[in-house]
Design an enzyme around this catalytic site. Structure first.
Site, PDB file in Angstrom:
ATOM      1  N   HIS A 117       1.865   4.678  -1.648  1.00  0.00           N
ATOM      2  CA  HIS A 117       1.252   5.723  -2.473  1.00  0.00           C
ATOM      3  C   HIS A 117       2.293   6.629  -3.118  1.00  0.00           C
ATOM      4  CE1 HIS A 117      -2.455   4.415  -0.700  1.00  0.00           C
ATOM      5  NE2 HIS A 117      -2.069   4.734   0.505  1.00  0.00           N
ATOM      6  N   HIS A 151      -9.451   1.108  -0.461  1.00  0.00           N
ATOM      7  CA  HIS A 151      -8.687   2.023   0.402  1.00  0.00           C
ATOM      8  C   HIS A 151      -9.628   3.055   1.019  1.00  0.00           C
ATOM      9  CE1 HIS A 151      -5.911   5.269   1.490  1.00  0.00           C
ATOM     10  NE2 HIS A 151      -4.989   4.324   1.558  1.00  0.00           N
ATOM     11  N   ASP A 182       2.152   1.791   3.876  1.00  0.00           N
ATOM     12  CA  ASP A 182       1.313   2.978   3.697  1.00  0.00           C
ATOM     13  C   ASP A 182       2.208   4.209   3.551  1.00  0.00           C
ATOM     14  OD1 ASP A 182      -0.926   4.521   3.307  1.00  0.00           O
ATOM     15  OD2 ASP A 182      -1.798   4.193   5.294  1.00  0.00           O
ATOM     16  N   GLU A 211       0.871  -1.198   0.000  1.00  0.00           N
ATOM     17  CA  GLU A 211       0.000   0.000   0.000  1.00  0.00           C
ATOM     18  C   GLU A 211       0.891   1.225   0.000  1.00  0.00           C
ATOM     19  OE1 GLU A 211      -3.269   0.308   2.969  1.00  0.00           O
ATOM     20  OE2 GLU A 211      -3.009   2.467   2.801  1.00  0.00           O
TER      21      GLU A 211
HETATM   22 MN    MN Z   1      -3.015   4.404   2.432  1.00  0.00          MN
END
Ligand code: MN
Length: 335
Positions: free
Chosen positions: A13, A172, A297, A11
């Site tokens: 980004h 998400h 993340d 995950e």
């Molecule tokens: Mn995220």
């Protein structure tokens, strides 16, 4: 001696600079304004901007903490706040960029494509392209689109395409569609609103019978299941109670399975943002040892503490290998 695990983080980004230049010039609807004011502020501030855009720095950070491969996704909430035509075009442009990035460094990056659920037919076509000619690893959807959830029949083409192309759908979080009580005290974001929103969305997919219509869908939830593993036994209990006591008067459709059986069959969880042994244990029990994947993340969470948690969590060698890479290799076809 056990070989060191390959580490895949799922995950992670980012956004190309060109994405921000186009997206930040687009108008957003009044309902999305509070969220987008906040996200655009974050995206325009340093060091966040550089951390989102600079993939050479990302690789250097991956090297320093021991991440072999990052599965990249567009910074949330992606293209979902925009008018359909603009969102469809922006998704295609982003996916082309992502293809180039992954194509250049397949040893370091995988990618989850972006779609615009605002136009379900175009989103279905984009799923075809993402999983077909672009050869990416799945799709990410940032929860609701204009207050609509994927159980809504308008999204049938998108879900059918995801099932048909075996595209894992990473559900998400974003700021909740009903903002009222979340607006004060900064509660709409990742401190509480995000998990309430993504957990709600997953529960709608389960309780609506959507997963009876699309039994082959794989839904990926971050944050070790957005709270659902904690509630799972009560959810089964209350679902059975509603049908037993209220019968036809309950608004809950009859389902082929119990809620926890869908959770185990259709859901894969990731550890994004939760370095907590007790929650990891709940997640493993809810979906099984072969359905939990490592995620950081990035750039919102600390990569060093996330990887330290992966190395040190009190799990078996087999569980750690699954979490570290085996499950991600299976789900996202990263072999
Ligand atoms: Mn995220």
């Amino acid at each position: 001696m056990i070989a060191e695990n390959r580490v895949i983080a799922v995950e992670e980004h980012f956004a190309p600079e060109s994405f921000f230049e186009i997206a930040h010039a687009l108008e957003v609807s009044p309902d999305d304004r509070a969220e987008m004011d906040l996200m655009r502020t974050v995206e325009q501030s340093e060091p966040m901007r550089s951390q989102l855009v600079d993939l050479d720095a990302r690789i250097a950070e991956m090297d320093s903490v021991g991440v072999d491969l990052a599965v990249l996704s567009l910074n949330p909430p992606g293209v979902q706040p925009y008018q359909p035509a603009a969102a469809v075009a922006l998704a295609r442009t982003f996916n082309d960029s992502l293809f180039e990035i992954v194509h250049r460094r397949p040893d370091r990056f995988g990618g989850l494509g972006t779609v615009a659920p605002q136009d379900p037919d175009a989103a279905a076509e984009e799923v075809e392209r993402i999983m077909g000619s672009l050869g990416l690893n799945g799709i990410m959807i940032n929860s609701h689109t204009n207050g609509h959830y994927l159980d809504d029949p308008q999204f049938a083409p998108l879900l059918a395409a995801a099932e048909e192309r075996s595209a894992p759908l990473y559900l998400h979080p974003r700021v909740p569609s009903v903002l009222g009580p979340y607006l004060e005290y900064g509660m709409s974001g990742a401190i509480w609103g995000y998990q309430a929103e993504a957990g709600l969305h997953a529960m709608r997919l389960i309780l609506s019978g959507t997963l009876d219509r699309y039994p082959g869908l794989t839904i990926v939830l971050g944050h070790l299941g957005e709270g659902i593993p904690f509630w799972l036994k009560r959810i089964d209990n209350r679902h059975a109670f509603a049908h037993r006591v209220a019968g036809a008067a309950t608004a809950m459709p009859k389902l082929e399975l119990t809620p926890s059986e869908y959770f185990r069959r259709n859901f894969v969880l990731t550890t994004s943002g939760i370095d907590d042994t007790n929650v990891l244990d709940l997640g493993l029990r809810a979906v099984g040892d072969d359905n939990v994947m490592f995620a950081i993340d990035a750039p919102y969470e600390n990569a060093a503490s996330a990887t330290a948690f992966l190395r040190e969590a009190p799990v078996t060698d087999a569980q750690r290998a699954s979490i570290s890479h085996l499950t991600a290799e299976r789900v996202f076809r990263l072999d």
